[in-house]
Every structure is written in structure tokens, then in C-alpha cells.
Scaffold this motif. Structure first.
Motif, PDB file in Angstrom:
ATOM      1  N   ILE A  73      20.105 -56.298  73.809  1.00 56.73           N
ATOM      2  CA  ILE A  73      19.139 -57.103  73.062  1.00 56.73           C
ATOM      3  C   ILE A  73      19.856 -58.070  72.130  1.00 56.73           C
ATOM      4  CG2 ILE A  73      17.316 -57.008  71.315  1.00 56.73           C
ATOM      5  CD1 ILE A  73      16.490 -54.303  72.564  1.00 56.73           C
ATOM      6  N   GLU A  74      20.856 -57.558  71.445  1.00 57.46           N
ATOM      7  CA  GLU A  74      21.610 -58.397  70.512  1.00 57.46           C
ATOM      8  C   GLU A  74      22.291 -59.558  71.226  1.00 57.46           C
ATOM      9  OE1 GLU A  74      25.501 -57.986  67.527  1.00 57.46           O
ATOM     10  OE2 GLU A  74      24.654 -56.224  68.512  1.00 57.46           O
ATOM     11  N   LEU A  75      22.923 -59.266  72.362  1.00 60.32           N
ATOM     12  CA  LEU A  75      23.655 -60.299  73.095  1.00 60.32           C
ATOM     13  C   LEU A  75      22.726 -61.298  73.773  1.00 60.32           C
ATOM     14  CD1 LEU A  75      26.465 -58.059  74.639  1.00 60.32           C
ATOM     15  CD2 LEU A  75      26.760 -59.843  72.907  1.00 60.32           C
ATOM     16  N   ALA A  76      21.477 -60.891  74.033  1.00 61.22           N
ATOM     17  CA  ALA A  76      20.522 -61.826  74.627  1.00 61.22           C
ATOM     18  C   ALA A  76      20.182 -62.957  73.672  1.00 61.22           C
ATOM     19  CB  ALA A  76      19.256 -61.089  75.050  1.00 61.22           C
ATOM     20  N   ASP A  77      20.319 -62.697  72.377  1.00 60.61           N
ATOM     21  CA  ASP A  77      20.156 -63.723  71.342  1.00 60.61           C
ATOM     22  C   ASP A  77      18.838 -64.487  71.488  1.00 60.61           C
ATOM     23  OD1 ASP A  77      20.935 -65.120  69.077  1.00 60.61           O
ATOM     24  OD2 ASP A  77      22.001 -66.670  70.218  1.00 60.61           O
ATOM     25  N   GLY A  78      17.773 -63.721  71.725  1.00 66.04           N
ATOM     26  CA  GLY A  78      16.454 -64.336  71.805  1.00 66.04           C
ATOM     27  C   GLY A  78      16.057 -64.832  73.181  1.00 66.04           C
ATOM     28  N   ASN A  79      17.009 -64.904  74.114  1.00 59.19           N
ATOM     29  CA  ASN A  79      16.712 -65.338  75.478  1.00 59.19           C
ATOM     30  C   ASN A  79      16.559 -64.094  76.337  1.00 59.19           C
ATOM     31  OD1 ASN A  79      16.458 -66.576  77.944  1.00 59.19           O
ATOM     32  ND2 ASN A  79      18.562 -67.324  78.031  1.00 59.19           N
ATOM     33  N   PHE A  80      15.342 -63.574  76.430  1.00 59.30           N
ATOM     34  CA  PHE A  80      15.133 -62.248  76.985  1.00 59.30           C
ATOM     35  C   PHE A  80      14.766 -62.226  78.466  1.00 59.30           C
ATOM     36  CE2 PHE A  80      13.796 -61.474  72.407  1.00 59.30           C
ATOM     37  CZ  PHE A  80      15.060 -61.035  72.051  1.00 59.30           C
ATOM     38  N   GLY A  81      14.574 -63.344  79.085  1.00 55.21           N
ATOM     39  CA  GLY A  81      14.204 -63.340  80.483  1.00 55.21           C
ATOM     40  C   GLY A  81      12.781 -62.851  80.685  1.00 55.21           C
ATOM     41  N   SER A  82      12.432 -62.606  81.923  1.00 56.77           N
ATOM     42  CA  SER A  82      11.045 -62.254  82.251  1.00 56.77           C
ATOM     43  C   SER A  82      10.701 -60.805  81.928  1.00 56.77           C
ATOM     44  CB  SER A  82      10.792 -62.515  83.741  1.00 56.77           C
ATOM     45  OG  SER A  82      11.695 -61.759  84.540  1.00 56.77           O
ATOM     46  N   ALA A  83      11.700 -59.921  81.890  1.00 63.84           N
ATOM     47  CA  ALA A  83      11.410 -58.498  81.686  1.00 63.84           C
ATOM     48  C   ALA A  83      12.299 -57.884  80.612  1.00 63.84           C
ATOM     49  CB  ALA A  83      11.589 -57.741  82.996  1.00 63.84           C
ATOM     50  N   GLY A  84      12.834 -58.688  79.728  1.00 65.37           N
ATOM     51  CA  GLY A  84      13.690 -58.165  78.677  1.00 65.37           C
ATOM     52  C   GLY A  84      15.136 -58.077  79.113  1.00 65.37           C
ATOM     53  N   PRO A  85      16.051 -57.960  78.153  1.00 69.96           N
ATOM     54  CA  PRO A  85      17.478 -57.894  78.472  1.00 69.96           C
ATOM     55  C   PRO A  85      17.841 -56.605  79.199  1.00 69.96           C
ATOM     56  CG  PRO A  85      17.116 -57.498  76.149  1.00 69.96           C
ATOM     57  CD  PRO A  85      15.795 -57.920  76.712  1.00 69.96           C
ATOM     58  N   GLU A  86      18.967 -56.645  79.887  1.00 68.67           N
ATOM     59  CA  GLU A  86      19.404 -55.505  80.688  1.00 68.67           C
ATOM     60  C   GLU A  86      20.880 -55.222  80.444  1.00 68.67           C
ATOM     61  OE1 GLU A  86      18.360 -56.036  84.816  1.00 68.67           O
ATOM     62  OE2 GLU A  86      16.498 -57.085  84.310  1.00 68.67           O
ATOM     63  N   ALA A  87      21.235 -53.960  80.581  1.00 66.25           N
ATOM     64  CA  ALA A  87      22.622 -53.524  80.492  1.00 66.25           C
ATOM     65  C   ALA A  87      22.962 -52.714  81.738  1.00 66.25           C
ATOM     66  CB  ALA A  87      22.844 -52.675  79.243  1.00 66.25           C
ATOM     67  N   ILE A  88      24.224 -52.737  82.117  1.00 64.86           N
ATOM     68  CA  ILE A  88      24.729 -51.952  83.240  1.00 64.86           C
ATOM     69  C   ILE A  88      25.800 -51.010  82.706  1.00 64.86           C
ATOM     70  CG2 ILE A  88      25.890 -52.000  85.479  1.00 64.86           C
ATOM     71  CD1 ILE A  88      24.895 -54.958  85.696  1.00 64.86           C
ATOM     72  N   MET A  89      25.730 -49.739  83.099  1.00 65.05           N
ATOM     73  CA  MET A  89      26.734 -48.758  82.699  1.00 65.05           C
ATOM     74  C   MET A  89      27.218 -48.020  83.946  1.00 65.05           C
ATOM     75  SD  MET A  89      25.125 -47.247  79.160  1.00 65.05           S
ATOM     76  CE  MET A  89      26.725 -47.177  78.335  1.00 65.05           C
ATOM     77  N   VAL A  90      28.503 -48.138  84.262  1.00 66.16           N
ATOM     78  CA  VAL A  90      29.053 -47.505  85.464  1.00 66.16           C
ATOM     79  C   VAL A  90      29.553 -46.109  85.106  1.00 66.16           C
ATOM     80  CG1 VAL A  90      30.628 -47.716  87.398  1.00 66.16           C
ATOM     81  CG2 VAL A  90      29.737 -49.781  86.291  1.00 66.16           C
ATOM     82  N   SER A  91      28.926 -45.111  85.682  1.00 67.79           N
ATOM     83  CA  SER A  91      29.220 -43.729  85.338  1.00 67.79           C
ATOM     84  C   SER A  91      29.402 -42.904  86.606  1.00 67.79           C
ATOM     85  CB  SER A  91      28.101 -43.176  84.438  1.00 67.79           C
ATOM     86  OG  SER A  91      28.390 -41.881  83.971  1.00 67.79           O
ATOM     87  N   HIS A  92      29.049 -41.627  86.543  1.00 66.84           N
ATOM     88  CA  HIS A  92      29.359 -40.650  87.588  1.00 66.84           C
ATOM     89  C   HIS A  92      28.119 -39.839  87.932  1.00 66.84           C
ATOM     90  CE1 HIS A  92      33.595 -41.614  86.758  1.00 66.84           C
ATOM     91  NE2 HIS A  92      33.159 -41.721  85.516  1.00 66.84           N
ATOM     92  N   GLN A  93      28.135 -39.244  89.112  1.00 69.95           N
ATOM     93  CA  GLN A  93      26.918 -38.641  89.648  1.00 69.95           C
ATOM     94  C   GLN A  93      26.280 -37.605  88.736  1.00 69.95           C
ATOM     95  OE1 GLN A  93      26.822 -35.637  92.887  1.00 69.95           O
ATOM     96  NE2 GLN A  93      25.796 -37.233  94.092  1.00 69.95           N
ATOM     97  N   LEU A  94      27.057 -36.595  88.331  1.00 68.85           N
ATOM     98  CA  LEU A  94      26.438 -35.513  87.565  1.00 68.85           C
ATOM     99  C   LEU A  94      25.920 -35.959  86.200  1.00 68.85           C
ATOM    100  CD1 LEU A  94      25.507 -32.687  87.081  1.00 68.85           C
ATOM    101  CD2 LEU A  94      27.879 -31.994  86.655  1.00 68.85           C
ATOM    102  N   PRO A  95      26.683 -36.697  85.395  1.00 70.04           N
ATOM    103  CA  PRO A  95      26.114 -37.155  84.117  1.00 70.04           C
ATOM    104  C   PRO A  95      24.861 -38.010  84.286  1.00 70.04           C
ATOM    105  CG  PRO A  95      28.497 -37.395  84.104  1.00 70.04           C
ATOM    106  CD  PRO A  95      28.113 -37.047  85.507  1.00 70.04           C
ATOM    107  N   ILE A  96      24.849 -38.847  85.325  1.00 69.21           N
ATOM    108  CA  ILE A  96      23.659 -39.667  85.573  1.00 69.21           C
ATOM    109  C   ILE A  96      22.475 -38.772  85.948  1.00 69.21           C
ATOM    110  CG2 ILE A  96      22.618 -41.387  87.109  1.00 69.21           C
ATOM    111  CD1 ILE A  96      25.380 -42.708  87.315  1.00 69.21           C
ATOM    112  N   TRP A  97      22.715 -37.819  86.843  1.00 65.06           N
ATOM    113  CA  TRP A  97      21.630 -36.964  87.308  1.00 65.06           C
ATOM    114  C   TRP A  97      21.093 -36.085  86.186  1.00 65.06           C
ATOM    115  CZ3 TRP A  97      18.069 -37.081  90.628  1.00 65.06           C
ATOM    116  CH2 TRP A  97      17.406 -35.934  91.079  1.00 65.06           C
TER     117      TRP A  97
ATOM    118  N   PRO B  64      12.316 -56.693  72.101  1.00 64.74           N
ATOM    119  CA  PRO B  64      11.714 -56.695  73.438  1.00 64.74           C
ATOM    120  C   PRO B  64      11.993 -55.423  74.209  1.00 64.74           C
ATOM    121  CG  PRO B  64      13.771 -57.876  73.482  1.00 64.74           C
ATOM    122  CD  PRO B  64      13.532 -57.506  72.046  1.00 64.74           C
ATOM    123  N   GLN B  65      11.252 -55.247  75.289  1.00 59.26           N
ATOM    124  CA  GLN B  65      11.546 -54.200  76.252  1.00 59.26           C
ATOM    125  C   GLN B  65      12.939 -54.437  76.808  1.00 59.26           C
ATOM    126  OE1 GLN B  65       8.429 -53.162  79.179  1.00 59.26           O
ATOM    127  NE2 GLN B  65       9.938 -53.637  80.739  1.00 59.26           N
ATOM    128  N   ALA B  66      13.638 -53.380  77.168  1.00 58.33           N
ATOM    129  CA  ALA B  66      14.983 -53.521  77.726  1.00 58.33           C
ATOM    130  C   ALA B  66      15.211 -52.454  78.786  1.00 58.33           C
ATOM    131  CB  ALA B  66      16.036 -53.414  76.629  1.00 58.33           C
TER     132      ALA B  66
END
Length: 226
Positions: free
Chosen positions: A144-168, A2-4
Motif C-alpha cells: 500500500i505504501e509503495l503504491a503511493d495512491g495509485n492502487f489499480g483496479s483492485a488495490g495494491p498487491e505483494a508477492i512473497m516466494v515461500s515454501h509448501q508447508l508454511p504456505i499450507w 485500500p483493499q490489498a
């Protein structure tokens, strides 16, 4: 598959009374305002999950401020925080210094200022974008793997907490824009979310940006990142 979506979340405000460029230094923790920002973001993600978002994976940079920003979200979503070295802050020669115009005029620093396109004072922008995107793609697959087939309305999502410059740098690279930039013009405020939405084959579809804690930004520290 699925889309993620992978959300790159910048950490909250740091307790930094001396206004130094803290970079990768240890023992720079969230301020009380930063902790409030982290709690607001946790509530934001909790409400999204209640509304059907399938958030299955949470990672953070090993630095204190990123781990502390992730903690309320981990509790709210009952997720483990996975530490990923690839989304750590950028290396920077000026780490630990208060970077002022007077400091930059000191001759000993001039060799580090000769190439702002790379940049010569720290980790190359291309290298930052490459390591973060590699982590993002792994997080996408893990979500996607952890969603185990239960993908919700828009696909599984992950959160990654990082820092301004690497994100930008990652966002600029994803959008096909030049990586050199004015640090004062980065669209990546404290606890902002830069969301990378992928097709089912891992192709980036779009980049979205939001500031769920915008109400807490007035008066927050504005020391530029690395």
C-alpha cells in the motif's frame, strides 16, 4: 487504506536427484524445469501488471530456491527482492534424509513421530502460520505504501516466494481449518499461488488459489515438503 492482496508463491522444482527432504539446507537450486516455471510465473505477473494490477512489493525466503524463483519476476516487474526470514521453510528433524517407510521404522526416529498434530518432528504448525501471517500483514502495508495512491483496479498487491508447508499451514489457519493434515493432500503445487485478499482494515476477506504453471507440472518432482 485500500483493499490489498498478498500472493504466497511456492518456489519452482528443485534439482534433487537423491530425493532428500532438503528443508533449510543451502545449495539446493532450481532445476531447469524449475527455472522454466519461474519464468512462466514472471510472465504471468507481467501480463497481470499490463492489465492493470498494481504489484508493488516482492519478497522471498532466504533459501536459494525461493530467491531464484523470485528473480525473473523481479526483472519483469522491475522490483527489488526483499528477503524475509519469516517465510523460510519449516524446521524439520528429517532434513537431509530420504524419508522412506523403511527409514521411519528405525527406532531412533520413533520419539520424533509421537505427535503428528504438533508435529513432533519439526516446527509447530501454529508457529509457522503465525510467522508467515505476520510477514504477510507487513507486506500488505508495504504494498500500500509503495503504491503511493495509485492502487489499480483492485488495490495494491505483494508477492512473497515461500515454501509448501508454511504456505499450507497459513492457508489452513486463515480458513479456520485444523492444521494437522496429510502432506500428500496439500493443495500447493510447485509455483502455485495462494492469494490472501484483505479488506482496507487488514481483515482477511478470502483465499484464492491458482496454478499458472500447471502445464509444467506433469513429470515434475513430487517429493513432499517439510
Amino acid at each position: 487504506m485500500p483493499q490489498a492482496t498478498v500472493h504466497l508463491l511456492r518456489h519452482g522444482e528443485v534439482h534433487n536427484p537423491d530425493g532428500v527432504l532438503y528443508g533449510r539446507l543451502p545449495e539446493f537450486h532450481l532445476s531447469e524445469l524449475g527455472r522454466e516455471m519461474a519464468r512462466m510465473l514472471a510472465e504471468h505477473f507481467r501480463q497481470r501488471a499490463e492489465n492493470g494490477a498494481r504489484i508493488t512489493y516482492l519478497a522471498a525466503s532466504p533459501l536459494d530456491r525461493a530467491q531464484e524463483t523470485a528473480a525473473p519476476t523481479a526483472e519483469a516487474l522491475r522490483l527489488q527482492i526483499h528477503t524475509d526470514e519469516r517465510i523460510i521453510e519449516a524446521e524439520n528433524y528429517f532434513e537431509g534424509m530420504k524419508v522412506t517407510k523403511a527409514e521411519l521404522r528405525r527406532p531412533k526416529h520413533w520419539p520424533r513421530l509421537v505427535n503428528p498434530l504438533r508435529p513432533s518432528w519439526g516446527e509447530p504448525y501454529k508457529q509457522q502460520a503465525s510467522r508467515v501471517m505476520a510477514a504477510v500483514q507487513d507486506a500488505r502495508l508495504r504494498a500500500i505504501e509503495l503504491a503511493d495512491g495509485n492502487f489499480g483496479s483492485a488495490g495494491p498487491e505483494a508477492i512473497m516466494v515461500s515454501h509448501q508447508l508454511p504456505i499450507w499451514a497459513t492457508r489452513l489457519n486463515a480458513e479456520g481449518k485444523p492444521l494437522w493434515h496429510d502432506p500428500r493432500k496439500r493443495e500447493c503445487t510447485l509455483t502455485s499461488i495462494t492469494s490472501l485478499v484483505f479488506d482496507d482494515d487488514g481483515t482477511l476477506l478470502r483465499v484464492q488459489y491458482s496454478e499458472p504453471a500447471a502445464s509444467l507440472l506433469p513429470g515434475a518432482a513430487s517429493t513432499p515438503g517439510a
